[in-house]
Design a protein around this motif. Structure first.
Motif, PDB file in Angstrom:
ATOM      1  N   LYS A 172       1.257  -0.955  -0.253  1.00 47.89           N
ATOM      2  CA  LYS A 172      -0.298   0.241  -0.201  1.00 47.89           C
ATOM      3  C   LYS A 172       0.910   1.233  -0.100  1.00 47.89           C
ATOM      4  O   LYS A 172       2.129   1.210   0.366  1.00 47.89           O
ATOM      5  N   LEU A 173      -0.387   2.173  -0.768  1.00 47.74           N
ATOM      6  CA  LEU A 173       0.957   3.374  -1.287  1.00 47.74           C
ATOM      7  C   LEU A 173       0.845   4.177   0.696  1.00 47.74           C
ATOM      8  O   LEU A 173       0.189   4.422   1.235  1.00 47.74           O
ATOM      9  N   LYS A 174       1.914   4.613   0.848  1.00 47.29           N
ATOM     10  CA  LYS A 174       1.937   5.529   2.442  1.00 47.29           C
ATOM     11  C   LYS A 174       2.565   6.947   2.144  1.00 47.29           C
ATOM     12  O   LYS A 174       3.867   6.587   1.851  1.00 47.29           O
ATOM     13  N   LEU A 175       2.112   7.360   3.678  1.00 49.78           N
ATOM     14  CA  LEU A 175       3.725   8.993   3.840  1.00 49.78           C
ATOM     15  C   LEU A 175       4.544   8.712   4.437  1.00 49.78           C
ATOM     16  O   LEU A 175       3.871   7.928   5.511  1.00 49.78           O
ATOM     17  N   ILE A 176       5.545   8.806   4.241  1.00 52.97           N
ATOM     18  CA  ILE A 176       6.923   8.285   5.498  1.00 52.97           C
ATOM     19  C   ILE A 176       7.363  10.377   5.450  1.00 52.97           C
ATOM     20  O   ILE A 176       6.974  10.663   4.889  1.00 52.97           O
ATOM     21  N   LEU A 177       8.257  10.378   6.738  1.00 53.87           N
ATOM     22  CA  LEU A 177       8.521  11.804   7.205  1.00 53.87           C
ATOM     23  C   LEU A 177      10.681  10.998   6.901  1.00 53.87           C
ATOM     24  O   LEU A 177      11.066  10.117   7.243  1.00 53.87           O
ATOM     25  N   LYS A 178      11.147  11.858   6.041  1.00 49.35           N
ATOM     26  CA  LYS A 178      12.803  11.465   5.922  1.00 49.35           C
ATOM     27  C   LYS A 178      12.680  12.680   5.549  1.00 49.35           C
ATOM     28  O   LYS A 178      12.803  14.055   5.175  1.00 49.35           O
ATOM     29  N   LYS A 179      14.327  13.218   6.070  1.00 55.53           N
ATOM     30  CA  LYS A 179      15.680  13.868   5.828  1.00 55.53           C
ATOM     31  C   LYS A 179      16.000  13.732   4.390  1.00 55.53           C
ATOM     32  O   LYS A 179      16.483  12.997   3.769  1.00 55.53           O
ATOM     33  N   ASN A 180      15.805  15.332   4.179  1.00 59.33           N
ATOM     34  CA  ASN A 180      16.418  15.573   2.679  1.00 59.33           C
ATOM     35  C   ASN A 180      17.606  16.678   2.650  1.00 59.33           C
ATOM     36  O   ASN A 180      17.219  17.816   3.063  1.00 59.33           O
ATOM     37  N   PRO A 181      19.121  16.462   2.310  1.00 64.23           N
ATOM     38  CA  PRO A 181      19.404  17.074   2.118  1.00 64.23           C
ATOM     39  C   PRO A 181      19.858  17.996   1.761  1.00 64.23           C
ATOM     40  O   PRO A 181      20.467  19.000   2.296  1.00 64.23           O
ATOM     41  N   PHE A 182      18.767  18.585   0.791  1.00 63.44           N
ATOM     42  CA  PHE A 182      19.142  19.327  -0.233  1.00 63.44           C
ATOM     43  C   PHE A 182      18.515  20.192  -0.042  1.00 63.44           C
ATOM     44  O   PHE A 182      17.764  21.043  -0.387  1.00 63.44           O
ATOM     45  N   PHE A 183      17.104  20.289   0.951  1.00 61.57           N
ATOM     46  CA  PHE A 183      16.273  21.011   1.097  1.00 61.57           C
ATOM     47  C   PHE A 183      16.092  20.995   2.669  1.00 61.57           C
ATOM     48  O   PHE A 183      15.435  20.393   3.304  1.00 61.57           O
ATOM     49  N   SER A 184      16.815  21.759   3.215  1.00 60.86           N
ATOM     50  CA  SER A 184      16.806  21.774   5.345  1.00 60.86           C
ATOM     51  C   SER A 184      16.262  23.031   5.612  1.00 60.86           C
ATOM     52  O   SER A 184      15.921  22.149   6.525  1.00 60.86           O
ATOM     53  N   LEU A 185      15.777  23.502   4.700  1.00 61.92           N
ATOM     54  CA  LEU A 185      14.623  25.172   5.289  1.00 61.92           C
ATOM     55  C   LEU A 185      14.638  24.823   6.684  1.00 61.92           C
ATOM     56  O   LEU A 185      14.288  25.540   7.391  1.00 61.92           O
ATOM     57  N   LYS A 186      16.334  25.202   6.589  1.00 62.93           N
ATOM     58  CA  LYS A 186      16.012  25.576   8.324  1.00 62.93           C
ATOM     59  C   LYS A 186      15.700  27.347   8.963  1.00 62.93           C
ATOM     60  O   LYS A 186      15.795  27.266   9.794  1.00 62.93           O
ATOM     61  N   GLU A 187      16.181  27.949   7.558  1.00 62.60           N
ATOM     62  CA  GLU A 187      16.196  29.344   7.744  1.00 62.60           C
ATOM     63  C   GLU A 187      14.099  29.808   8.281  1.00 62.60           C
ATOM     64  O   GLU A 187      13.884  30.928   8.587  1.00 62.60           O
ATOM     65  N   LEU A 188      13.535  29.305   7.549  1.00 62.67           N
ATOM     66  CA  LEU A 188      11.968  28.959   7.589  1.00 62.67           C
ATOM     67  C   LEU A 188      11.629  28.983   9.240  1.00 62.67           C
ATOM     68  O   LEU A 188      12.175  28.331   9.730  1.00 62.67           O
ATOM     69  N   ASP A 189      10.517  29.982   9.805  1.00 61.86           N
ATOM     70  CA  ASP A 189       9.977  29.838  10.662  1.00 61.86           C
ATOM     71  C   ASP A 189       8.605  28.765  10.687  1.00 61.86           C
ATOM     72  O   ASP A 189       8.775  28.456   9.322  1.00 61.86           O
TER      73      ASP A 189
END
Length: 343
Positions: A172-189
């Motif tokens: 079955k297709l499922k959503l998971i959470l995973k780190k992406n080194p190309f999109f850190s988004l650290k600057e976003l609140d």
């Protein structure tokens, strides 16, 4: 999901899929994608398909500002669907602007491109396979184009921003959470649970259009679903057999969209040195550009009460505050600064 699909192959052989790649395959995979099999109107309907009133109001607006933005003779629609809007624009603009006009279409679906050719008949329109434009001012129109482009989602967690990806778990297709080194988004609140939606295709297409506007002039008129100010939330939506459904339930068989972030478009426009107007509601745009007057003129020429009932229904669908009238927003981007009293 069929085992010979690219989605199935990728998940079994390459690991997880980004949301944008999953959505792209669902919509555009050759011979299988939703837009490769369906006409616009199968599960949803857009404003041009509802009534010619929509295209007429856009034509009036373009004609009213045309001299101020560079006397445009070239027009390009992004994501033209069945070609109905460009057909209406061609008919009306050729009456309002007394010079030879050229029309271009950019459509990724080969199926929709063939439908367009049948729908527009003998109108002289050029089809663009890539966003490469002639070196002169162009007025671009994008009606429900950006909300159909694939997006990625990032969720704020105790570990920071993690990417939402697609995995195949026990078939079955499922959503998971995973780190992406190309999109850190650290600057976003953001607080825990916030979701940031990013459209790689949307950003790329806007960059190419904005670069053209900056160098050669013209404008971009956008109509799309989204709030005046978008919250950090999941806005992915799926329509299956004319009803809302979960986007993972019916791959290849449903239309997948999301809410456009007009603030991000505004920021990108300003970064490109362009002027941004709006967003305003579709209802406001149509009322300020003569939909009432066109409605009354058309109604006087009708032969039956049934025809009047149909026209009234079309008018209501376009302007109803609880429907498209307020849900769809409109914005204009130009190289030249304008005085627009309703934006």
């Amino acid at each position: 999901m069929k085992k010979n699909s690219k989605i199935y192959y990728a998940l079994n052989n390459l690991g997880t899929l980004s949301l944008s790649r999953f959505i792209f395959l669902c919509l555009y995979e050759k011979d299988r994608g939703y837009y490769q099999k369906n006409r616009i109107g199968t599960d949803f309907i857009t404003a041009p398909e509802i009534s010619q009133l929509f295209g007429e109001c856009i034509s009036i607006f373009i004609a009213s500002i045309n001299q101020r933005i560079g006397n445009i003779r070239d027009f390009c629609e992004l994501g033209p669907g069945n070609g109905t809007l460009i057909k209406d624009l061609s008919r009306n603009l050729n009456k309002l602007i007394k010079e030879e006009l050229k029309f271009f279409l950019f459509e990724k679906s080969s199926n929709l491109t063939e439908n367009i050719k049948k729908n527009i008949g003998k109108i002289n329109i050029s089809h663009l396979k890539k966003l490469i434009f002639p070196p002169r001012p162009i007025f671009f129109i994008a009606n429900e184009f950006f909300d159909a482009l694939p997006i990625n989602q990032f969720e704020k967690t105790s570990e920071g921003w993690l990417e939402r990806r697609i995995d195949l778990i026990e078939g079955k297709l499922k959503l998971i959470l995973k780190k992406n080194p190309f999109f850190s988004l650290k600057e976003l609140d953001g607080k825990k649970g916030d979701i940031n939606e990013i459209s790689p295709y949307g950003t790329l297409y806007l960059k190419r259009v904005f670069n053209h506007l900056k160098e050669f002039g013209g404008g971009l008129l956008i109509f799309d679903y989204g709030p005046l100010k978008k919250k950090k939330a999941d806005t992915l939506q799926s329509i299956f057999k004319k009803k809302k459904s979960y986007f993972l339930n019916n791959p290849y068989e449903s239309d997948i969209t999301y809410h456009v972030d007009f603030e991000k478009i505004k920021q990108q426009a300003h970064q490109s040195g362009l002027f941004f107007y709006g967003p305003i509601t579709q209802k406001k745009f149509l009322f300020f550009n003569g939909i009432n007057e066109r409605f009354f003129k058309l109604s006087r020429g009708l032969q039956s009460s049934k025809q009047l009932e149909i026209l009234n229904s079309q008018f209501t669908r376009l302007t109803n505050a609880k429907g498209m009238g307020d849900l769809v927003k409109c914005t204009l981007i130009t190289k030249k600064k304008l005085k627009l009293n309703f934006f």
